[in-house]
Enzyme design. Structure first.
Site, PDB file in Angstrom:
ATOM      1  N   SER A  68       0.795  -1.239   0.000  1.00 30.91           N
ATOM      2  CA  SER A  68       0.000   0.000   0.000  1.00 30.91           C
ATOM      3  C   SER A  68       0.823   1.283   0.000  1.00 30.91           C
ATOM      4  O   SER A  68       0.265   2.363  -0.179  1.00 30.91           O
ATOM      5  CB  SER A  68      -0.932   0.026   1.203  1.00 30.91           C
ATOM      6  N   LYS A  71       0.434   3.465  -2.910  1.00 26.00           N
ATOM      7  CA  LYS A  71      -0.740   4.330  -3.051  1.00 26.00           C
ATOM      8  C   LYS A  71      -0.404   5.819  -2.920  1.00 26.00           C
ATOM      9  O   LYS A  71      -1.136   6.669  -3.408  1.00 26.00           O
ATOM     10  CB  LYS A  71      -1.806   3.922  -2.022  1.00 26.00           C
ATOM     11  N   TYR A 195      -3.817  -2.485 -10.217  1.00 29.01           N
ATOM     12  CA  TYR A 195      -3.724  -2.276  -8.762  1.00 29.01           C
ATOM     13  C   TYR A 195      -2.838  -3.356  -8.102  1.00 29.01           C
ATOM     14  O   TYR A 195      -1.910  -3.046  -7.353  1.00 29.01           O
ATOM     15  CB  TYR A 195      -5.131  -2.276  -8.158  1.00 29.01           C
ATOM     16  N   TYR A 247      -4.585   3.381   7.961  1.00 27.31           N
ATOM     17  CA  TYR A 247      -5.926   2.791   8.124  1.00 27.31           C
ATOM     18  C   TYR A 247      -6.527   3.210   9.467  1.00 27.31           C
ATOM     19  O   TYR A 247      -6.390   4.360   9.873  1.00 27.31           O
ATOM     20  CB  TYR A 247      -5.865   1.266   7.968  1.00 27.31           C
ATOM     21  N   VAL A 265       1.182  -3.726   3.840  1.00 26.48           N
ATOM     22  CA  VAL A 265       1.147  -5.021   4.540  1.00 26.48           C
ATOM     23  C   VAL A 265       2.409  -5.862   4.310  1.00 26.48           C
ATOM     24  O   VAL A 265       2.571  -6.899   4.944  1.00 26.48           O
ATOM     25  CB  VAL A 265      -0.103  -5.874   4.204  1.00 26.48           C
TER      26      VAL A 265
HETATM   27  N1  GLU Z   1      -2.355  -5.197  -2.045  1.00 26.79           N
HETATM   28  C1  GLU Z   1      -2.853  -5.180  -0.683  1.00 26.79           C
HETATM   29  C2  GLU Z   1      -4.360  -5.333  -0.701  1.00 26.79           C
HETATM   30  O1  GLU Z   1      -4.981  -4.774  -1.555  1.00 26.79           O
HETATM   31  C3  GLU Z   1      -2.464  -3.880  -0.057  1.00 26.79           C
HETATM   32  C4  GLU Z   1      -2.892  -3.764   1.372  1.00 26.79           C
HETATM   33  C5  GLU Z   1      -1.909  -3.007   2.227  1.00 26.79           C
HETATM   34  O2  GLU Z   1      -0.729  -2.927   1.979  1.00 26.79           O
HETATM   35  O3  GLU Z   1      -2.353  -2.500   3.263  1.00 26.79           O
HETATM   36  O4  GLU Z   1      -4.927  -5.991   0.133  1.00 26.79           O
END
Ligand code: GLU
Length: 313
Positions: A68, A71, A195, A247, A265
């Site tokens: 993530s 992003k 994505y 988050y 993650v």
């Molecule tokens: N590719 C992971 C997902 O979409 C990213 C989640 C993350 O890094 O928090 O679940």
């Protein structure tokens, strides 16, 4: 060594030593099977100060799945493409929900709360994809990372992307749900393909800290002079990182660390000390909110010892 941070090297190496010895290491993510192959022992940190001095310790050169953290960079690219119109597709409020939550989407008619929860990041990816083939959009994102990090060797880990493609039922649900509200323009499998692949970019702490430098210095890499975004845009991206970058652990991260940051993650965190440094940490074990357990603790120690919290020393 920068004159403004004379103790930086010692502090960074002390923190790496402390992290190596801690028994509490968090839990490595298993919902993407390929990520479960990484051991919880690793710890790396890189800090790049305003002069461009690189201070690193531990496994700072080992590539890991940035997940993530990508992003932040897709948000930057999408803002560059469509400007503030992006905010019609995605909000910029903290969600207070887990990273893959679907509940708010129904109440808010398919508009995700922010660009850093999965739904929001999928909507941002869809904006980047529009008018392009998936491979072109992905190439654009990868080249942007290579340009920012000044490193053409950065690649996508195809095994991680394939692993997530096979098991990403929740993200597929989020995307289909948004599509039903008309929030996504492109075929759902195209948007998800891009994505999953940008989440599967592999980078080391050093590469990530390099890539984040523009956010620490008003939109510009102070060493190369390359302007990436305007000072106003850098400030706003940092604001979204501070409020939404972890988050439903974002409040806790602001409270403890006091820096804009974005976790993934894979166990990485990119953090920004405005005017001072770009910082990347990596430790694969996660806490209950899906954020790097030791990564957060290390950043808390670093910000405290250097007085770098944006809220005061
Ligand atoms: N590719 C992971 C997902 O979409 C990213 C989640 C993350 O890094 O928090 O679940």
């Amino acid at each position: 060594m920068s004159s403004t941070t004379p103790d930086l090297a010692r502090i960074v190496s002390d923190i790496a030593d402390e992290m190596r010895e801690r028994p509490d290491r968090g839990e490595v993510a298993t919902y993407i099977p390929e990520l479960a192959r990484v051991g919880a022992d690793a710890f790396g940190i890189t800090v790049i100060d305003a002069d461009g001095t690189v201070v690193a310790a531990g496994d700072s050169e080992t590539p890991f799945s940035i997940q993530s953290i990508s992003k932040v960079f897709t948000l930057t690219l999408a803002l560059g493409m469509v400007g503030d119109r992006l905010w019609r597709r995605v909000g910029r409020e903290p969600s207070g929900s887990p990273f893959n939550s679907i509940v708010q989407l129904e109440r808010e008619r398919g508009i995700p709360r922010n660009p850093f929860i999965n739904a929001g990041a999928i909507a941002v990816t869809d904006v980047i994809l529009s008018g392009h083939q998936p491979r072109e959009a992905l190439g654009e994102i990868l080249r942007f990372m290579q340009f920012l990090a000044q490193d053409p060797t950065i690649t996508i880990d195809e095994a991680v992307a394939a692993s997530e493609l096979r098991t990403g039922f929740r993200n597929t649900a989020l995307a289909n749900y948004m599509k039903s509200f008309g929030v996504l323009d492109n075929p759902v499998d195209f948007t998800l393909g891009v994505y999953f692949h940008h989440c599967a970019i592999s980078m080391s702490c050093r590469q990530l800290a390099m890539a984040g430098r523009f956010l620490a210095h008003s939109g510009r890499n102070p060493s190369t002079g390359h302007s990436v975004v305007s000072p106003e845009r850098a400030r706003r991206i940092n604001a979204v990182m501070l409020t939404c970058g972890h988050y439903d652990g974002s409040g806790e991260f602001a409270y403890r660390v006091g820096l804009p940051g974005k976790s993934g993650v894979g166990g990485g965190i990119l953090a920004v000390a405005p005017g001072k440094a770009s910082i990347a940490v990596w430790s694969p074990g996660l806490d209950a909110s899906g954020n790097s357990h030791l990564g957060r603790i290390a950043l808390e120690a670093l910000a405290k010892r250097l007085g770098w919290s944006i809220f005061g020393a």
